[in-house]
Design a protein around this motif. Structure first.
Motif, PDB file in Angstrom:
ATOM      1  N   MET A   1       0.725  -1.057   0.047  1.00  0.00           N
ATOM      2  CA  MET A   1       0.120   0.023  -0.019  1.00  0.00           C
ATOM      3  C   MET A   1       0.774   1.211  -0.009  1.00  0.00           C
ATOM      4  N   SER A   2       1.937   1.163   0.672  1.00  0.00           N
ATOM      5  CA  SER A   2       2.600   2.532   0.753  1.00  0.00           C
ATOM      6  C   SER A   2       3.504   2.655  -0.228  1.00  0.00           C
ATOM      7  N   GLU A   3       3.985   1.514  -1.081  1.00  0.00           N
ATOM      8  CA  GLU A   3       4.754   1.901  -2.290  1.00  0.00           C
ATOM      9  C   GLU A   3       3.763   2.282  -3.446  1.00  0.00           C
ATOM     10  N   GLN A   4       2.355   2.147  -3.245  1.00  0.00           N
ATOM     11  CA  GLN A   4       1.493   2.402  -4.311  1.00  0.00           C
ATOM     12  C   GLN A   4       1.175   3.728  -4.018  1.00  0.00           C
ATOM     13  N   LEU A   5       1.053   4.349  -2.973  1.00  0.00           N
ATOM     14  CA  LEU A   5       0.834   5.643  -2.492  1.00  0.00           C
ATOM     15  C   LEU A   5       2.035   6.487  -2.881  1.00  0.00           C
ATOM     16  N   LYS A   6       3.530   5.921  -2.879  1.00  0.00           N
ATOM     17  CA  LYS A   6       4.750   6.852  -3.293  1.00  0.00           C
ATOM     18  C   LYS A   6       4.575   6.966  -4.652  1.00  0.00           C
ATOM     19  N   GLN A   7       4.207   5.917  -5.403  1.00  0.00           N
ATOM     20  CA  GLN A   7       4.107   5.781  -6.888  1.00  0.00           C
ATOM     21  C   GLN A   7       3.001   6.909  -7.321  1.00  0.00           C
ATOM     22  N   GLN A   8       1.818   6.866  -6.583  1.00  0.00           N
ATOM     23  CA  GLN A   8       1.073   8.028  -7.055  1.00  0.00           C
ATOM     24  C   GLN A   8       1.248   9.226  -6.706  1.00  0.00           C
ATOM     25  N   PHE A   9       2.077   9.483  -5.574  1.00  0.00           N
ATOM     26  CA  PHE A   9       2.644  10.867  -5.207  1.00  0.00           C
ATOM     27  C   PHE A   9       3.473  11.368  -6.355  1.00  0.00           C
ATOM     28  N   THR A  10       4.436  10.366  -6.578  1.00  0.00           N
ATOM     29  CA  THR A  10       5.513  10.602  -7.412  1.00  0.00           C
ATOM     30  C   THR A  10       4.894  11.132  -8.968  1.00  0.00           C
ATOM     31  N   ARG A  68       7.218  11.052   4.852  1.00  0.00           N
ATOM     32  CA  ARG A  68       6.539  10.454   6.125  1.00  0.00           C
ATOM     33  C   ARG A  68       6.280   9.007   5.931  1.00  0.00           C
ATOM     34  N   ILE A  69       6.087   8.450   4.522  1.00  0.00           N
ATOM     35  CA  ILE A  69       5.970   7.264   4.099  1.00  0.00           C
ATOM     36  C   ILE A  69       7.070   6.339   4.556  1.00  0.00           C
ATOM     37  N   ASP A  70       8.300   6.977   4.196  1.00  0.00           N
ATOM     38  CA  ASP A  70       9.613   6.268   4.340  1.00  0.00           C
ATOM     39  C   ASP A  70       9.845   6.096   5.760  1.00  0.00           C
ATOM     40  N   ASN A  71       9.187   7.084   6.661  1.00  0.00           N
ATOM     41  CA  ASN A  71       9.700   7.000   8.161  1.00  0.00           C
ATOM     42  C   ASN A  71       8.505   6.535   8.725  1.00  0.00           C
ATOM     43  N   ASP A  72       7.487   5.827   8.089  1.00  0.00           N
ATOM     44  CA  ASP A  72       6.450   5.122   8.802  1.00  0.00           C
ATOM     45  C   ASP A  72       5.553   6.014   9.770  1.00  0.00           C
ATOM     46  N   THR A  73       5.566   7.433   9.264  1.00  0.00           N
ATOM     47  CA  THR A  73       4.615   8.264  10.178  1.00  0.00           C
ATOM     48  C   THR A  73       3.672   8.820   9.154  1.00  0.00           C
ATOM     49  N   TYR A  74       3.621   8.202   8.108  1.00  0.00           N
ATOM     50  CA  TYR A  74       2.395   8.687   7.328  1.00  0.00           C
ATOM     51  C   TYR A  74       1.042   8.167   7.778  1.00  0.00           C
ATOM     52  N   GLY A  75       0.253   9.109   7.832  1.00  0.00           N
ATOM     53  CA  GLY A  75      -1.271   8.918   8.276  1.00  0.00           C
ATOM     54  C   GLY A  75      -1.498   8.959   9.713  1.00  0.00           C
ATOM     55  N   ALA A  83      -4.137   8.013  14.703  1.00  0.00           N
ATOM     56  CA  ALA A  83      -4.023   7.775  13.178  1.00  0.00           C
ATOM     57  C   ALA A  83      -5.284   9.008  12.633  1.00  0.00           C
ATOM     58  N   ILE A  84      -4.906   9.346  11.350  1.00  0.00           N
ATOM     59  CA  ILE A  84      -5.474  10.447  10.354  1.00  0.00           C
ATOM     60  C   ILE A  84      -6.663   9.353   9.889  1.00  0.00           C
ATOM     61  N   ASN A  85      -7.834   9.981   9.811  1.00  0.00           N
ATOM     62  CA  ASN A  85      -8.941   9.173   9.254  1.00  0.00           C
ATOM     63  C   ASN A  85      -8.501   9.019   7.763  1.00  0.00           C
ATOM     64  N   GLU A  86      -8.877   7.780   7.241  1.00  0.00           N
ATOM     65  CA  GLU A  86      -8.644   7.343   5.670  1.00  0.00           C
ATOM     66  C   GLU A  86      -9.513   8.350   4.811  1.00  0.00           C
ATOM     67  N   GLN A  87     -10.640   8.652   5.390  1.00  0.00           N
ATOM     68  CA  GLN A  87     -11.611   9.586   4.397  1.00  0.00           C
ATOM     69  C   GLN A  87     -10.630  10.778   4.231  1.00  0.00           C
ATOM     70  N   PRO A  93      -4.340  13.994   0.697  1.00  0.00           N
ATOM     71  CA  PRO A  93      -3.425  12.734   0.927  1.00  0.00           C
ATOM     72  C   PRO A  93      -1.928  13.280   1.668  1.00  0.00           C
ATOM     73  N   SER A  94      -1.829  14.644   1.617  1.00  0.00           N
ATOM     74  CA  SER A  94      -0.748  15.198   2.125  1.00  0.00           C
ATOM     75  C   SER A  94      -1.064  15.606   3.679  1.00  0.00           C
ATOM     76  N   ALA A  95      -2.375  15.402   4.053  1.00  0.00           N
ATOM     77  CA  ALA A  95      -2.610  15.915   5.709  1.00  0.00           C
ATOM     78  C   ALA A  95      -1.691  15.289   6.500  1.00  0.00           C
ATOM     79  N   THR A  96      -1.280  16.326   7.447  1.00  0.00           N
ATOM     80  CA  THR A  96      -0.321  15.940   8.668  1.00  0.00           C
ATOM     81  C   THR A  96      -1.109  16.022   9.945  1.00  0.00           C
ATOM     82  N   LYS A  97      -2.485  16.481  10.008  1.00  0.00           N
ATOM     83  CA  LYS A  97      -2.881  16.394  11.235  1.00  0.00           C
ATOM     84  C   LYS A  97      -4.374  15.837  11.081  1.00  0.00           C
ATOM     85  N   CYS A  98      -4.798  15.139  11.990  1.00  0.00           N
ATOM     86  CA  CYS A  98      -6.060  14.623  11.886  1.00  0.00           C
ATOM     87  C   CYS A  98      -7.095  15.826  12.194  1.00  0.00           C
TER      88      CYS A  98
END
Length: 103
Positions: A1-10, A68-75, A83-87, A93-98
């Motif tokens: 999932m995180s690799e897919q997000l990274k690809q999407q963001f890239t 944040r994905i690389d540092n396991d802090t995304y989400g 945890a930030i709500n998935e919705q 996608p770049s939200a840093t706060k709940c």
């Protein structure tokens, strides 16, 4: 999932960079000699500057999200650590706060 997000963001970063390059190309074309044409071009320049600024901000936000994905802090909220709500992430996608801490 995180690799897919990274690809999407890239992919989105690449699209935004192409937009910025196109704006720079538009600016490089110069101005018409006709004064009335120049007035319209100046208005267009303001719009292009705003679009470029927005693209640069989004690129920075997406780059930070990749880190944040690389540092396991995304989400996770940067303020409370929950945890930030998935919705919320789906919409911003770049939200840093709940949602609670973003208010």
């Amino acid at each position: 999932m995180s690799e897919q997000l990274k690809q999407q963001f890239t992919k989105r970063i690449v699209e935004l960079q192409k937009r910025i390059d196109s704006i720079h190309h538009d600016f490089a074309n110069g101005r018409h000699a006709d004064w009335s044409e120049q007035a319209g071009e100046r208005e267009n320049d303001e719009v292009l500057n705003a679009l470029e600024s927005e693209a640069k901000i989004e690129i920075q936000q997406l780059s930070n999200a990749i880190l944040r994905i690389d540092n396991d802090t995304y989400g996770y909220c940067g303020t409370c650590g929950e945890a930030i709500n998935e919705q919320r992430l789906a919409v911003q996608p770049s939200a840093t706060k709940c949602i609670k801490c973003a208010d």
